[in-house]
Write a protein that holds these residues in place. Structure first.
Motif, PDB file in Angstrom:
ATOM      1  N   ALA B   1       0.833  -1.191   0.000  1.00 46.65           N
ATOM      2  CA  ALA B   1       0.000   0.000   0.000  1.00 46.65           C
ATOM      3  C   ALA B   1       0.866   1.238   0.000  1.00 46.65           C
ATOM      4  O   ALA B   1       1.311   1.690   1.041  1.00 46.65           O
ATOM      5  CB  ALA B   1      -0.888  -0.011   1.231  1.00 46.65           C
ATOM      6  N   LYS B   2       1.115   1.733  -1.162  1.00 51.09           N
ATOM      7  CA  LYS B   2       1.956   2.923  -1.240  1.00 51.09           C
ATOM      8  C   LYS B   2       1.042   4.129  -1.258  1.00 51.09           C
ATOM      9  O   LYS B   2       0.559   4.550  -2.295  1.00 51.09           O
ATOM     10  CB  LYS B   2       2.783   2.905  -2.532  1.00 51.09           C
ATOM     11  N   VAL B  11       3.904   6.120   7.983  1.00 57.02           N
ATOM     12  CA  VAL B  11       4.791   5.217   7.261  1.00 57.02           C
ATOM     13  C   VAL B  11       5.514   4.310   8.237  1.00 57.02           C
ATOM     14  O   VAL B  11       5.647   3.119   8.027  1.00 57.02           O
ATOM     15  CB  VAL B  11       5.797   6.042   6.419  1.00 57.02           C
ATOM     16  N   GLU B  14       3.169   1.590   9.375  1.00 59.54           N
ATOM     17  CA  GLU B  14       2.980   0.560   8.353  1.00 59.54           C
ATOM     18  C   GLU B  14       4.192  -0.328   8.266  1.00 59.54           C
ATOM     19  O   GLU B  14       4.094  -1.515   8.083  1.00 59.54           O
ATOM     20  CB  GLU B  14       2.756   1.231   6.998  1.00 59.54           C
ATOM     21  N   ARG B  15       5.333   0.316   8.374  1.00 58.80           N
ATOM     22  CA  ARG B  15       6.559  -0.468   8.254  1.00 58.80           C
ATOM     23  C   ARG B  15       6.633  -1.497   9.351  1.00 58.80           C
ATOM     24  O   ARG B  15       7.013  -2.628   9.138  1.00 58.80           O
ATOM     25  CB  ARG B  15       7.767   0.461   8.308  1.00 58.80           C
ATOM     26  N   LEU B  17       4.193  -2.928  10.824  1.00 61.15           N
ATOM     27  CA  LEU B  17       3.254  -3.994  10.551  1.00 61.15           C
ATOM     28  C   LEU B  17       3.783  -4.939   9.484  1.00 61.15           C
ATOM     29  O   LEU B  17       3.519  -6.109   9.494  1.00 61.15           O
ATOM     30  CB  LEU B  17       1.927  -3.412  10.075  1.00 61.15           C
ATOM     31  N   ARG B  18       4.527  -4.369   8.549  1.00 57.95           N
ATOM     32  CA  ARG B  18       4.923  -5.188   7.433  1.00 57.95           C
ATOM     33  C   ARG B  18       6.164  -6.019   7.716  1.00 57.95           C
ATOM     34  O   ARG B  18       6.522  -6.856   6.931  1.00 57.95           O
ATOM     35  CB  ARG B  18       5.156  -4.325   6.203  1.00 57.95           C
ATOM     36  N   LEU B  19       6.804  -5.786   8.844  1.00 56.11           N
ATOM     37  CA  LEU B  19       7.930  -6.648   9.174  1.00 56.11           C
ATOM     38  C   LEU B  19       7.343  -7.950   9.667  1.00 56.11           C
ATOM     39  O   LEU B  19       6.930  -8.061  10.804  1.00 56.11           O
ATOM     40  CB  LEU B  19       8.803  -6.008  10.260  1.00 56.11           C
ATOM     41  N   ALA B  20       7.300  -8.882   8.783  1.00 54.35           N
ATOM     42  CA  ALA B  20       6.566 -10.085   9.118  1.00 54.35           C
ATOM     43  C   ALA B  20       7.347 -10.971  10.068  1.00 54.35           C
ATOM     44  O   ALA B  20       8.558 -10.903  10.164  1.00 54.35           O
ATOM     45  CB  ALA B  20       6.248 -10.854   7.845  1.00 54.35           C
ATOM     46  N   ASP B  21       6.640 -11.821  10.679  1.00 53.41           N
ATOM     47  CA  ASP B  21       7.218 -12.796  11.592  1.00 53.41           C
ATOM     48  C   ASP B  21       8.178 -13.692  10.822  1.00 53.41           C
ATOM     49  O   ASP B  21       7.853 -14.235   9.780  1.00 53.41           O
ATOM     50  CB  ASP B  21       6.069 -13.622  12.158  1.00 53.41           C
ATOM     51  N   SER B  22       9.358 -13.855  11.334  1.00 49.88           N
ATOM     52  CA  SER B  22      10.323 -14.674  10.614  1.00 49.88           C
ATOM     53  C   SER B  22       9.877 -16.120  10.544  1.00 49.88           C
ATOM     54  O   SER B  22      10.323 -16.872   9.692  1.00 49.88           O
ATOM     55  CB  SER B  22      11.681 -14.599  11.287  1.00 49.88           C
ATOM     56  N   LEU B  24       7.248 -17.052   9.509  1.00 46.76           N
ATOM     57  CA  LEU B  24       6.513 -17.262   8.273  1.00 46.76           C
ATOM     58  C   LEU B  24       7.442 -17.539   7.108  1.00 46.76           C
ATOM     59  O   LEU B  24       7.026 -17.910   6.046  1.00 46.76           O
ATOM     60  CB  LEU B  24       5.696 -16.017   7.931  1.00 46.76           C
TER      61      LEU B  24
END
Lengths: 636, 308
Positions: B1-2, B11, B14-15, B17-22, B24
């Motif tokens: 989502a830019k 920003v 959002e960042r 949130l987007r650091l996903a669980d490793s 995964l």
């Protein structure tokens, strides 16, 4: 304006970093996670392979874990995504032509450099217009570009009935739209391509009645080369003028004196030939393990060591690869096995691919598989020296003290460097200036993308020492081995077998059978494996059409040989009992057999002294034995 | 989502949130289970042409012509070991192997004719199966092909397998449960060809009523007939691949065309050429393209040393 520029750049950068930070951050964490054995333990229940003993508790725990983390995160598991159905920028695509030719095309929006993204029949075509099309689209080869056709078009164009009925007396039924597969002309009949002129099999075309047809035959055909009214030069002229292929074909048909006299099948073959020449079409096909292998096998089988697509399918199946397992591959087949494995394992697990020389040489080939970052990352390149050389590390039991000493002594500089990397990484000042001076946002985006990719690779690359540790570690034995090299399979396999966990399958491929039969005997002699099978297959494709079903004219017999087997546990898989112990066991056996054995043993004991025995003593003994035997036979 | 209008604080959010669980992330390697646990499946290898299987249950005995083997001896041993019999003084022996779909095919009880490992290998490769696919299979039979498919679509894929014989459905369900793969498979009691009206269906939903508008690859003639019986009952465009092992597969083709995702692959296995002919005709009619018919045959070589 100057004041605005810096913010523009940083915005773009942040946007970029934000959207790609997920992949890179995950990568960074993963490198840390992979070293931590505990992490893999908790995940063991979640990635189940098909015939596992079903660790219920671990699975439930992992499911909770997985489910919980999914709720907190908006990001989906990248491994759940299936390959897209539309072509993306930078993807490779295979083009299948009606005459069986298969060509790779690299779909790029802008093309730099010498080699064109697509070269067909000595003409190069740009591929930008292919991006965004769904796989399976039929393309027509225009003069300067490929023209995508609407859905429903087939690789063999649908010659309209007008052309046929104009020139033929016999009525041919209207072909249903879209009927026929791949390379078949609609119902009016098609068999394999044979020429109208110089047709050695023209006789074969005669009456093969397809249910209620008035079939003509070629008894009146005179084979001179004067049947076609339009000359070669005129046809070229028509082409230059830009006449459409279908019109050229229609014109050729009209001007052919012998067309009407042909059988239906022959007409169809003629039309098909003309269409393939003047109205060439191709279909876009996804690059998968089997399609790429087929393309290479048709074009240059020597380069891939004659691995046919069904041999590749067998290699993938018999080696029992699945998500989450660790495979060790040593191949010199241009990377088709590694690429196919990467797709088959979907980003899970590890593929340890051995390479010789300075660096892995197949990376260009692997790119053709359009692998995602996860799939590409699951391929770990390892130099053959680590496994196959004389002093290569062999998995040792953890109790051995020497291995721990070694690992403590050596520091891993590359790993330390990697641990220092941080993402998102702020731009350095010279990079910032460079970005500012760029002409367009598009260039900036490209530059930033490359930078992100570079960081991602740096963060996820394993170091040489880490790789060596894997080979040491007896807890990280591979769950299958695939060998497909041009080097001696016996020697390679014997060196690689200690790295395979017991009761796990291995597959050895060779173009020729002799090295594999040696390998077979060697494995039997050393009692290393069970369930050994040496097989090869032959592969036959059929043309299936009503009234015209037959195998294709050429059948492949040379797809190489496969030796498969299951490794035995080195400790308990062989005879754990000594031969002498077995003998005692056998002797102690209750029952008739045991008694007989004991007797014969005692009899044997007496024999050693028989040379000193006198003849009379011998005779006496023999008499006694005879009487005993007689008694036995009588009592039976 | 830019979002271009985002102020910097958003920003940052959002960042995060987007650091996903490793967790995964891939590179999840399963260490293969080394030791035989109670109630786990074990393939018993007697000789190269004689395999069988057992679920290692404490107290049970496995008998074959080499002797009697107590299951208690199996438990706790590593896979790949040699077990001596309890009877006949330990002279008989068998090997215990970790099960794979190929070994399972050779050892399982045949309820119907099964697809052997060579054909199964070629089918799985040609259908482009990979982890987390959704696959439909019709004609479960003895479940041997199902196990090959399940191996490939683990860990989050789904196999919907259809069988019209009630007994075999139950047997298959039990087998999948025992083998620990039931989270990957749904066995449906259903006739996908729709040859008989009004039987079954414990799945609950009647066949889809919408016309099959979407087909694999190029769609030429959308099927206008209403599909009223049979079918896969999964809805529209749900399966990435469909495999048919039926005596009359052309009856299932319209349903397949409805259920398959555009661009998905369909495969069918027929012993007779007449069936192939009818099937190819049906496939062309319902908008599939690039149909190929192949036959693969196996040749086995025996290696032995002899003195001349």
């Amino acid at each position: 304006m100057d004041e605005d520029m810096p913010t523009d750049v940083s915005e773009t950068t942040t946007k970029f970093e934000e959207s790609t930070s997920s992949a890179v951050a995950m990568a960074a964490d993963a490198s840390a996670a992979s070293d931590n054995p505990d992490n893999s333990a908790t995940l063991s229940g979640e990635v189940t392979d098909a015939d596992d003993n079903g660790d219920e508790a671990a699975r439930r725990e992992a499911a909770e874990l997985f489910g919980a983390s999914n709720d907190n995160n908006e990001l989906d598991d990248p491994l759940l995504a299936q390959p897209q159905s539309k072509v993306r920028d930078g993807d490779y695509v295979l083009l299948h032509f009606a005459d069986g030719k298969q060509v790779f095309a690299h779909c790029v929006s802008s093309w730099r450099g010498k080699s064109p993204p697509l070269k067909v029949s000595k003409r190069s075509y740009p591929t930008a217009n292919l991006i965004g099309l769904p796989y399976g689209t039929v393309l027509e080869l225009g003069r300067s570009r490929l023209i995508p056709l609407a859905e429903g078009e087939d690789v063999m164009p649908d010659i309209t009935t007008s052309a046929q009925s104009r020139s033929s007396g016999a009525s041919s039924p209207v072909p249903p739209p879209g009927a026929g597969s791949g390379s078949n002309v609609p119902y009016a009949g098609s068999t394999d391509e044979l020429s109208e002129e110089n047709d050695p099999e023209a006789e074969g075309d005669a009456v093969t009645g397809t249910g209620g047809y008035v079939s003509t035959d070629n008894r009146d055909l005179v084979d001179t080369n004067t049947a076609q009214g339009i000359s070669y030069d005129r046809v070229e002229e028509m082409r230059e003028q830009g006449m459409h292929g279908s019109e050229i074909v229609a014109a050729l048909i009209e001007n052919s004196a012998t067309f009407d006299g042909k059988t239906e099948f022959s007409k169809a073959k003629y039309i098909k030939r003309k269409q393939m020449k003047y109205q060439p079409r191709c279909r876009m096909v996804r690059c998968t393990g089997s399609t790429v292998c087929e393309a290479w096998f048709a074009k240059e089988p020597r380069k891939i060591m004659n691995v046919r697509e069904d041999t590749l399918a067998q290699i993938l199946a018999y080696s029992n690869v699945c998500a989450g397992c660790q495979v060790m591959v040593y191949e010199t087949c241009m990377g088709i096995i590694t690429g196919a494995l990467a797709q088959r394992m979907g980003g899970y697990g590890k593929i340890i691919s051995l390479y010789m020389g300075q660096q892995p040489s197949f990376t260009e080939m692997i790119a053709r598989y359009n692998l995602t970052f996860a799939e590409n990352h699951s391929i770990k390149w390892l130099h053959t020296g680590e496994v196959l050389s004389e002093d290569a590390a062999v998995p040792v039991a953890p109790s051995s003290s020497s291995s721990t000493e070694i690992s403590e002594a050596v520091t891993d500089y590359e790993k330390a460097e990697r641990d220092q990397l941080v993402w998102p990484c702020p731009l350095q000042s010279h990079t910032r200036t460079y970005l500012e001076n760029m002409s367009s946002d598009k260039d900036r985006a490209e530059f930033l993308a490359k930078r992100c990719a570079r960081f991602a690779r740096k963060l996820t690359r394993h170091t040489v020492l880490e790789a060596r540790e894997w080979v040491h570690d007896p807890n990280r034995l591979s769950s299958s081995i695939i060998l497909a090299t041009k080097y001696d399979p016996t020697a390679c396999l014997l060196k690689m077998l200690p790295n395979l966990a017991p009761s796990c399958p291995f597959v050895v491929y060779c173009e020729y059978i002799e090295p594999l039969s040696e390998c077979f005997r060697e494995l039997q002699r050393q009692n290393l494996a069970i369930n050994l099978r040496l097989t090869d297959t032959w592969y036959r494709e059929y043309q299936v059409l009503p009234g015209r079903t037959h195998p294709n004219m050429s059948m492949s017999q040379s797809g190489g040989f496969l030796l498969t087997g299951v490794k035995l546990c080195p400790v308990t898989g062989t005879n754990e009992l000594d031969e002498s112990v077995i003998k005692t066991l056998k002797a102690q056996e209750k029952g008739r057999r045991g008694r007989q054995r004991q007797k014969s043993k005692q009899a044997k004991k007496r024999r050693p002294g028989s040379k000193e025995e006198s003849m009379s003593a011998k005779r006496a003994r023999k008499e006694v034995n005879r009487r005993i035997n007689n008694k036995k036979s009588r009592s039976k | 989502a830019k979002n271009e209008d985002d102020p910097s604080s958003c920003v940052q959010e959002e960042r995060r949130l987007r650091l996903a669980d490793s967790r995964l992330y891939p590179e999840r390697c399963l260490a293969p289970s080394h030791i035989i646990a109670p109630h786990s499946l074990v393939v018993i290898f007697e000789s190269f042409d004689s395999l069988s299987f057992a679920y290692a249950t404490p107290g049970q005995v496995f008998s074959n012509r080499n002797g009697h083997f107590a299951h208690n001896d199996f438990i706790g041993k590593p896979y790949g070991c040699k077990i001596r019999s309890r009877s006949s003084g330990g002279l008989g022996y068998v090997y215990l192997l970790r099960p794979t779909p190929e070994l399972w095919s050779r050892s399982l009880p045949h309820r119907t004719q099964i697809i052997h490992e060579l054909d199964a290998a070629v089918i799985v490769c040609q259908l482009n199966l990979r982890p987390n696919c959704v696959v439909c299979e019709s004609g479960t039979g003895s479940g041997s092909m199902s196990h090959s498919i399940l191996r490939t679509i683990a860990p989050h894929g789904k196999l919907h397998t259809f069988e019209f014989n009630r007994g075999r459905v139950e047997a298959a369900r039990k087998e999948f449960e025992k083998n620990g793969v039931s989270h990957l498979v749904d066995v449906h009691w259903r006739d996908v060809c729709g040859k008989k009206d009004g039987m079954f269906d414990d799945a609950g939903d009647a066949a889809a009523a919408a016309p099959a508008a979407s087909t694999a690859g190029d769609d030429t003639s959308p099927d206008q007939t209403r599909i009223e019986k049979g079918g896969f009952g999964l809805g529209h465009a749900k399966a990435h691949a469909i495999f048919l092992d039926l005596p009359e597969p052309w009856l299932a083709v319209p349903h397949a065309a409805h259920t398959i995702v555009p661009g998905g692959r369909i495969g069918s296995y027929s012993p007779c050429i007449e069936q192939s002919q009818k099937l190819v005709a049906a496939i062309g009619k319902y908008g599939f393209h690039s149909a190929r018919t192949v036959e693969v045959r196996l040749r086995e070589h025996f290696v032995d040393e002899i003195e001349m």
